[in-house]
Design an enzyme around this catalytic site. Structure first.
Site, PDB file in Angstrom:
ATOM      1  N   ASN A  52      35.884   9.525   0.293  1.00  0.00           N
ATOM      2  CA  ASN A  52      36.954   8.259   0.270  1.00  0.00           C
ATOM      3  C   ASN A  52      36.443   7.430  -1.109  1.00  0.00           C
ATOM      4  OD1 ASN A  52      38.321   5.963   0.806  1.00  0.00           O
ATOM      5  ND2 ASN A  52      37.344   5.159   2.307  1.00  0.00           N
ATOM      6  N   LYS A  84      46.801   1.593   4.873  1.00  0.00           N
ATOM      7  CA  LYS A  84      46.569   0.499   5.348  1.00  0.00           C
ATOM      8  C   LYS A  84      45.317  -0.440   4.771  1.00  0.00           C
ATOM      9  CE  LYS A  84      46.646  -2.165   9.558  1.00  0.00           C
ATOM     10  NZ  LYS A  84      47.833  -2.946   9.153  1.00  0.00           N
TER      11      LYS A  84
HETATM   12  C1  F6R Z   1      52.052  -5.544   4.226  1.00  0.00           C
HETATM   13  C2  F6R Z   1      50.542  -5.075   4.258  1.00  0.00           C
HETATM   14  C3  F6R Z   1      49.885  -5.287   3.089  1.00  0.00           C
HETATM   15  C4  F6R Z   1      48.425  -5.879   3.576  1.00  0.00           C
HETATM   16  C5  F6R Z   1      47.661  -5.901   2.142  1.00  0.00           C
HETATM   17  C6  F6R Z   1      46.221  -6.703   2.335  1.00  0.00           C
HETATM   18  O1  F6R Z   1      52.551  -5.253   5.494  1.00  0.00           O
HETATM   19  O2  F6R Z   1      50.287  -4.633   5.358  1.00  0.00           O
HETATM   20  O3  F6R Z   1      50.347  -5.940   2.086  1.00  0.00           O
HETATM   21  O4  F6R Z   1      48.467  -7.141   3.911  1.00  0.00           O
HETATM   22  O5  F6R Z   1      47.458  -4.708   1.763  1.00  0.00           O
HETATM   23  O6  F6R Z   1      45.433  -6.128   3.245  1.00  0.00           O
HETATM   24  P1  F6R Z   1      44.228  -6.633   3.955  1.00  0.00           P
HETATM   25  O7  F6R Z   1      44.896  -7.904   4.822  1.00  0.00           O
HETATM   26  O8  F6R Z   1      43.609  -5.890   4.837  1.00  0.00           O
HETATM   27  O9  F6R Z   1      43.433  -7.341   2.787  1.00  0.00           O
END
Ligand code: F6R
Length: 632
Positions: A102, A627
């Site tokens: 990864n 995600k």
């Molecule tokens: C939209 C979404 C992304 C995340 C972004 C930040 O629905 O999920 O825009 O918010 O990739 O991710 P984190 O919060 O994990 O840093």
């Protein structure tokens, strides 16, 4: 991005690995594969099965497969080098060494040229395969996979979490990392290594979080952790409190819908540690200054030595909020809260912009980073840059012991529980709740907030979970309306003040799930361009609660209506003005301006969910996305 799993134990490794990959599919889903030990012509071999597409394709291929060994590794991919295809899917096997990776090997061109010059043949277009080549050369000299990893380590530049096996040491698995996350699960006579605890909790709740430059050698049910120079390390085992049911759909069609419905609980959990109910006051815990503030996990990191204190918070002059995507929009709402309640200037930046714009961070600045996953590469880099510049840093994360959580000086948690749908929902509203509390605490410390206002705002926040339950009833409205809404040419989301970030969030959700064109705009900007977009094929979603900007937003709505736009308005209570001017009016419970965004988030999430569903898209795994964005 990409999810990796490794297993040694008495259960069927194929099953444990595929189950683990299912829980990690949010990290990437363009191809998948496993390698499990088997006997081939009387010799131990890691037999590889791979498939392009979602995990379901791999599961189909594996239906008839049986493996005799107790050990195996698996991978679900989000392509970086090399198109999504079976050939580029992991695991990669070279000369008896098989691995999953990864991350990104940045000096991959240089390594490839060097290997090509030595006569190596390549079986894929990936950077990951090159590591298998390097290890297979090295293991011939060392006769031991762990020793080979230590030798190859200095050659690798970039971000990687890798799990490797070698057929000549068939009870050994070596996992090492620099950047992307890796967690070791220590079960009863079994071991799991994975990118995330979600892939581990159905086997064990006892985990060890690996830090960068650490390597674990699993030999049967035993393990040993060293640093990248082979020095032994003693690391604590942490017992995690997430239960396996939290990562199931619980009767909902999608994780996203389940997570939307979990939001009232998520907000309540986010508030719980910080509210003194008896005195109706806010007292942030867990910033890193009180005895009860550090839980077991934060003890893991010896780097957290510059604890934030209320005193330090009181004396800051400026706040920078840094995040990506939905977390960035939560941060934008945080600006409205903090500036109005605590009277401190706040700048909000997209992490990928902040880190490359040579930001001027004056002394006595606090840099607040927000990240659900705690692994977003740009946000992590921005945090590191802020620390180098001498700023105090504070994180708001959902995943505890994630890289961002570990590296920030102070910590606040979303407490949303695992979020599996790729589109962030409950983490967003939890963050809004935490930012409310943070603004109130700061307002008190800086003598900007009297007891009456504190009680009023806190009361409003404590009331939101019950109000959110009522707003969730719009689920059926959007389920019915979706067939009509999906036919619009585009959707323009608008709002003013603290509601403007909800317009941005609504547009983002629609784009990422329904693949429809959407714009989020500050309603006051309409006349400066977007008004030209409006005709009868454009749907306007106006976030227009009864707050101090109401009249002005209403005028903007009239302007949109006059140009033929179809209107859904989201307002407060039984509002006949909004009803008259809108094609659909969605009424939200009466609340303080500080918590309106928490309520408003629900209809815009439901809209995107149902429109995407009506268009037949995979709501939990939208195309091209993952995600946890652990690469730039
Ligand atoms: C939209 C979404 C992304 C995340 C972004 C930040 O629905 O999920 O825009 O918010 O990739 O991710 P984190 O919060 O994990 O840093």
């Amino acid at each position: 991005m990409c999810g990796i799993v490794g297993y040694w134990g008495s259960k069927d490794p194929k099953q444990v690995i595929v189950d683990g990959l299912k829980r990690l599919e949010y990290r990437g889903y363009d191809s998948a594969g496993i390698a499990v030990l088997d006997q081939v012509q009387g010799q131990p071999k890691f037999r590889v099965v791979r498939a392009q597409g979602k995990l379901m394709e791999l599961s189909r291929k594996l239906e008839q497969e049986k493996f005799s060994g107790q050990i195996g590794i698996g991978h679900t991919r989000w392509a970086t080098h090399g198109v999504p295809s079976e050939r580029n899917a992991h695991p990669h096997s070279i000369g008896g060494v098989t691995l999953v990776h990864n991350g990104i090997i940045e000096n991959y061109q240089e390594i490839r040229q060097e290997l090509a010059a030595q006569g190596s043949q390549f079986l894929s277009d990936t950077d990951s395969e090159l590591v298998a080549h390097l290890l297979s050369h090295e293991v011939k000299q060392t006769g031991d996979l762990h020793a080979a990893v230590l030798k190859v380590w200095p050659r690798l530049i970039g971000a990687y979490a890798i799990v490797a096996v070698w057929e000549q040491q068939p009870d050994v698995m070596v996992a090492f990392k620099n950047g992307p996350p890796l967690v070791l699960g220590v079960g009863d006579g079994e071991i799991v290594v994975a990118s995330d605890v979600q892939a581990i909790i159905s086997t064990t709740k006892r985990v060890v979080y690996l830090n960068d430059n650490e390597v674990v050698k699993v030999k049967g049910a035993n393990y040993e952790i060293t640093d990248h120079q082979g020095r032994k390390l003693k690391k604590d085992i942490v017992t995690i409190d997430w239960s396996a049911d939290l990562v199931e759909k619980a009767g909902f069609n999608h994780f996203m819908l389940k997570e939307i419905h979990e939001q009232p609980r998520a907000v309540a959990n986010a508030m719980a540690p910080h509210v003194d109910l008896e005195n109706q006051s806010v007292r942030l815990t867990g910033l890193g200054f009180s005895a009860q503030s550090f839980d077991e996990i934060s003890k893991l990191d010896s780097k957290v030595d510059q604890a934030l204190s209320f005193e330090k918070l009181k004396n800051i002059d400026r706040i920078f909020i840094i995040a990506c995507g939905t977390s960035h929009y939560a941060g934008l709402a945080g600006k409205y809260l903090i500036e109005q309640i605590a009277r401190i200037p706040v700048e909000v930046d997209i992490a990928s912009e902040f880190r490359y714009r040579e930001p001027f961070i004056p002394p006595r600045s606090l840099v607040l980073v927000i990240s659900q996953s705690g692994e977003t590469a740009d946000t992590l880099a921005a945090l590191r840059l802020a620390k180098q510049a001498g700023a105090l840093t504070l994180s708001i994360c959902n995943v505890r012991a994630s890289s961002i959580d570990r590296e920030a000086h102070g910590h606040l948690y979303m407490n949303s529980g695992p979020e599996i749908g790729v589109a962030s929902t409950k983490a967003f509203v939890s963050t809004l709740a935490v930012l409310n509390l943070f603004a109130l605490q700061l307002g008190k410390l800086r003598s900007q907030l009297d007891r009456d206002r504190e009680r009023r705002f806190l009361d409003a926040l404590l009331g939101t979970p019950a109000q959110m339950e009522a707003v969730l009833a719009y689920d059926s409205f959007f389920a019915e309306a979706a067939a009509t809404l999906k036919a619009y040419r585009g959707i323009l989301f608008m709002g003013r003040g603290i509601n403007y970030p909800i317009a941005l969030e609504g547009a983002l959700k629609l784009k990422e799930l329904a693949y429809m064109h959407a714009e989020g705009y500050a309603a006051g900007e309409m006349k400066h361009g977007p008004l030209a977009l409006i005709d009868e094929r454009m749907l306007i979603v106006m976030v227009c609660p009864s707050d101090k900007n109401y009249e002005k937003t209403l005028s903007n709505l009239e302007e949109a209506k006059a140009r033929g736009g179809k209107i859904i308005s989201i307002g407060t209570g039984d509002n006949s003005q909004l009803k008259n001017v809108s094609d659909h009016y969605l009424s939200l419970p009466k609340a303080e301006w500080t918590v309106n965004p928490i309520l408003e988030a629900i209809p815009v999430q439901l809209l995107a969910y149902h429109v995407a569903n009506a268009l037949g898209h995979d709501v939990d795994q939208p195309r091209n996305l993952a995600k946890s964005v652990t690469v730039e």
